[in-house]
Design a protein around this motif. Structure first.
Motif, PDB file in Angstrom:
ATOM      1  N   ARG A 128       7.903 -16.645   4.638  1.00 17.27           N
ATOM      2  CA  ARG A 128       7.004 -17.690   5.127  1.00 17.27           C
ATOM      3  C   ARG A 128       5.567 -17.373   4.756  1.00 17.27           C
ATOM      4  N   GLN A 129       5.212 -16.115   4.855  1.00 17.01           N
ATOM      5  CA  GLN A 129       3.921 -15.612   4.400  1.00 17.01           C
ATOM      6  C   GLN A 129       4.114 -14.149   4.019  1.00 17.01           C
ATOM      7  N   ARG A 130       3.274 -13.684   3.150  1.00 18.09           N
ATOM      8  CA  ARG A 130       3.439 -12.325   2.625  1.00 18.09           C
ATOM      9  C   ARG A 130       3.095 -11.291   3.698  1.00 18.09           C
ATOM     10  N   PRO A 131       4.045 -10.420   4.053  1.00 14.42           N
ATOM     11  CA  PRO A 131       3.732  -9.373   5.038  1.00 14.42           C
ATOM     12  C   PRO A 131       2.802  -8.311   4.463  1.00 14.42           C
ATOM     13  N   ILE A 132       2.147  -7.591   5.345  1.00 20.22           N
ATOM     14  CA  ILE A 132       1.362  -6.421   4.941  1.00 20.22           C
ATOM     15  C   ILE A 132       2.346  -5.261   4.820  1.00 20.22           C
ATOM     16  N   VAL A 133       2.548  -4.768   3.605  1.00 18.59           N
ATOM     17  CA  VAL A 133       3.584  -3.770   3.350  1.00 18.59           C
ATOM     18  C   VAL A 133       2.944  -2.393   3.185  1.00 18.59           C
ATOM     19  N   ILE A 134       3.385  -1.452   3.999  1.00 19.87           N
ATOM     20  CA  ILE A 134       2.943  -0.058   3.915  1.00 19.87           C
ATOM     21  C   ILE A 134       4.157   0.785   3.520  1.00 19.87           C
ATOM     22  N   ILE A 135       4.028   1.535   2.425  1.00 21.97           N
ATOM     23  CA  ILE A 135       5.118   2.380   1.937  1.00 21.97           C
ATOM     24  C   ILE A 135       4.634   3.824   1.935  1.00 21.97           C
ATOM     25  N   THR A 136       5.398   4.714   2.553  1.00 23.73           N
ATOM     26  CA  THR A 136       5.008   6.121   2.572  1.00 23.73           C
ATOM     27  C   THR A 136       5.935   6.944   1.685  1.00 23.73           C
ATOM     28  N   SER A 137       5.387   8.031   1.143  1.00 23.07           N
ATOM     29  CA  SER A 137       6.158   8.936   0.298  1.00 23.07           C
ATOM     30  C   SER A 137       5.649  10.353   0.496  1.00 23.07           C
ATOM     31  N   ASN A 138       6.579  11.303   0.545  1.00 19.15           N
ATOM     32  CA  ASN A 138       6.223  12.724   0.625  1.00 19.15           C
ATOM     33  C   ASN A 138       6.327  13.419  -0.725  1.00 19.15           C
ATOM     34  N   ASN A 139       6.460  12.618  -1.781  1.00 24.88           N
ATOM     35  CA  ASN A 139       6.507  13.159  -3.145  1.00 24.88           C
ATOM     36  C   ASN A 139       7.732  14.012  -3.408  1.00 24.88           C
ATOM     37  N   LEU A 141       0.858  -1.177   0.000  1.00 17.60           N
ATOM     38  CA  LEU A 141       0.000   0.000   0.000  1.00 17.60           C
ATOM     39  C   LEU A 141       0.899   1.233   0.000  1.00 17.60           C
ATOM     40  N   LEU A 142       0.885   1.978  -1.097  1.00 18.15           N
ATOM     41  CA  LEU A 142       1.683   3.194  -1.218  1.00 18.15           C
ATOM     42  C   LEU A 142       0.838   4.374  -0.767  1.00 18.15           C
ATOM     43  N   ILE A 143       1.285   5.033   0.300  1.00 19.11           N
ATOM     44  CA  ILE A 143       0.530   6.130   0.901  1.00 19.11           C
ATOM     45  C   ILE A 143       1.258   7.445   0.652  1.00 19.11           C
ATOM     46  N   LYS A 144       0.530   8.396   0.075  1.00 19.01           N
ATOM     47  CA  LYS A 144       1.045   9.753  -0.081  1.00 19.01           C
ATOM     48  C   LYS A 144       0.084  10.721   0.594  1.00 19.01           C
ATOM     49  N   GLY A 145       0.548  11.940   0.788  1.00 18.21           N
ATOM     50  CA  GLY A 145      -0.267  12.963   1.428  1.00 18.21           C
ATOM     51  C   GLY A 145       0.634  14.024   2.023  1.00 18.21           C
ATOM     52  N   GLU A 146       0.042  15.124   2.425  1.00 19.61           N
ATOM     53  CA  GLU A 146       0.818  16.197   3.037  1.00 19.61           C
ATOM     54  C   GLU A 146       1.548  15.676   4.274  1.00 19.61           C
ATOM     55  N   LEU A 181       5.349   1.549  -9.291  1.00 13.40           N
ATOM     56  CA  LEU A 181       3.968   1.957  -9.017  1.00 13.40           C
ATOM     57  C   LEU A 181       2.973   0.879  -9.432  1.00 13.40           C
ATOM     58  N   ARG A 182       3.271   0.155 -10.520  1.00  5.85           N
ATOM     59  CA  ARG A 182       2.361  -0.901 -10.982  1.00  5.85           C
ATOM     60  C   ARG A 182       2.199  -2.013  -9.950  1.00  5.85           C
ATOM     61  N   ARG A 183       3.169  -2.167  -9.092  1.00  5.35           N
ATOM     62  CA  ARG A 183       3.135  -3.250  -8.104  1.00  5.35           C
ATOM     63  C   ARG A 183       2.506  -2.826  -6.774  1.00  5.35           C
ATOM     64  N   CYS A 184       2.020  -1.599  -6.717  1.00  4.00           N
ATOM     65  CA  CYS A 184       1.448  -1.079  -5.470  1.00  4.00           C
ATOM     66  C   CYS A 184      -0.031  -0.756  -5.640  1.00  4.00           C
ATOM     67  N   PHE A 185      -0.728  -0.723  -4.517  1.00  4.24           N
ATOM     68  CA  PHE A 185      -2.056  -0.107  -4.475  1.00  4.24           C
ATOM     69  C   PHE A 185      -1.843   1.281  -3.887  1.00  4.24           C
ATOM     70  N   PHE A 186      -2.337   2.294  -4.566  1.00  2.48           N
ATOM     71  CA  PHE A 186      -2.046   3.683  -4.210  1.00  2.48           C
ATOM     72  C   PHE A 186      -3.214   4.330  -3.478  1.00  2.48           C
ATOM     73  N   HIS A 187      -2.875   5.119  -2.456  1.00  5.86           N
ATOM     74  CA  HIS A 187      -3.901   5.939  -1.800  1.00  5.86           C
ATOM     75  C   HIS A 187      -3.289   7.267  -1.387  1.00  5.86           C
ATOM     76  N   TYR A 188      -3.997   8.337  -1.661  1.00  7.77           N
ATOM     77  CA  TYR A 188      -3.589   9.675  -1.237  1.00  7.77           C
ATOM     78  C   TYR A 188      -4.473  10.092  -0.068  1.00  7.77           C
ATOM     79  N   ILE A 189      -3.849  10.394   1.065  1.00  4.43           N
ATOM     80  CA  ILE A 189      -4.605  10.858   2.226  1.00  4.43           C
ATOM     81  C   ILE A 189      -4.915  12.340   2.038  1.00  4.43           C
ATOM     82  N   ARG A 190      -6.152  12.616   1.728  1.00  2.00           N
ATOM     83  CA  ARG A 190      -6.562  14.010   1.556  1.00  2.00           C
ATOM     84  C   ARG A 190      -6.594  14.715   2.908  1.00  2.00           C
TER      85      ARG A 190
END
Length: 280
Positions: free
Chosen positions: A149-160, A29-34, A169-178
């Protein structure tokens, strides 16, 4: 596994759906936002909500992808060889496991936070493509493939700060925190300051949003700065009417230093321009 927020973290419905989608698709999960909108905190709260171990990898400008896998300490091995240490015969003694290796060998599904990925160099995301996609990597020193052993829940943050590669990017699910609206801000503040006087809460948020609307600002205040500011208002015994009657043009809010972090923004708020100096 459903994430609906926690008592200390207000998650909007859009954010809840994004977390659920990433878990279902088994994608990062790729998370962007201010800055200050709770991107990093999200990983902590997901781990807390789901009862998972959190493994945090904080990225710096000097961080390499290899550090997330493992590092081979050849210098220590050479020194031990000179001292005729028994450790030298086992090369595993000189393999330092990285955060991805730690996540891969976890007995239960962990939450892996890769925080501020855009701080690293441009090749960093590409260097992790296979590891995050296939959930495995090869250790040359051990001649072994290390698989999760099992796929971890991966959280990736970016400040752009940098553009991320399309292949990554194709390998991520993207969400922008408004940025939260007034109602959501009230919920967030209420979580941290239960029992806060309603008039003070409403006037503070109204004034805060009015500050953020100033287009000349170089850095608009964030949610975390709002919480700091309200803490100071409470500590100083600020009355609701003091905020209600305040005129931003030519007058600064009390404890403005919690909201505005440079002299240009102070000038912009006071005079509507950065040309006059607040300090002159």
């Amino acid at each position: 596994m459903k994430f609906t927020g926690t008592p200390s973290y207000i998650a909007t419905r859009d954010l809840q759906i994004a977390v659920e989608a990433a878990i279902t698709l088994e994608k990062p999960l790729l998370i962007k936002g201010e800055p200050g909108t709770g991107k990093t905190l999200l990983a902590y709260e997901i781990a807390r909500s789901l009862g998972k171990k959190l493994i945090s990898w904080n990225i710096k400008s000097t961080t390499s992808a290899q550090q997330g896998l493992y590092e081979y300490d050849a210098i220590s091995r050479l020194r031990d060889a000179q001292l005729n240490s028994d450790k030298v015969s086992n090369i595993r003694n000189y393999i330092r496991k990285g955060k991805l290796w730690e996540a891969f060998e976890a007995e239960a599904v962990p939450v892996l936070l890769i925080d501020e990925i855009d701080k690293a160099d441009l090749e960093f995301p590409n260097d992790l493509l296979q590891e995050l996609d296939r959930m495995e990597f090869y250790c040359y020193e051990l001649d072994e493939t290390i698989s999760a052993r099992q796929r971890p829940i991966v959280i990736i943050t970016s400040n752009n700060e940098k553009e991320l590669p399309d292949a990554f990017l194709r390998r991520c699910f993207f969400h922008y925190i408004r940025f939260p609206d007034a109602d959501t801000l009230q919920q967030i503040v209420a979580v941290h300051y239960p029992g806060l006087q309603q008039a003070l809460l409403q006037n503070a948020i109204h004034l805060f949003l009015e500050v953020r609307e100033k287009r000349q600002l170089k850095k608009r205040p964030s949610t975390s700065e709002l919480l700091d500011w309200i803490k100071l208002l409470l500590a100083g015994g600020t009355r609701p009417e003091e905020l209600e009657s305040l005129q931003l043009q030519g007058e600064l809010p009390p404890y403005a230093g919690a909201l505005l972090k440079n002299e240009q923004d102070l000038n912009a708020l006071l005079y509507g321009s950065t040309h006059r100096s607040y300090y002159s």
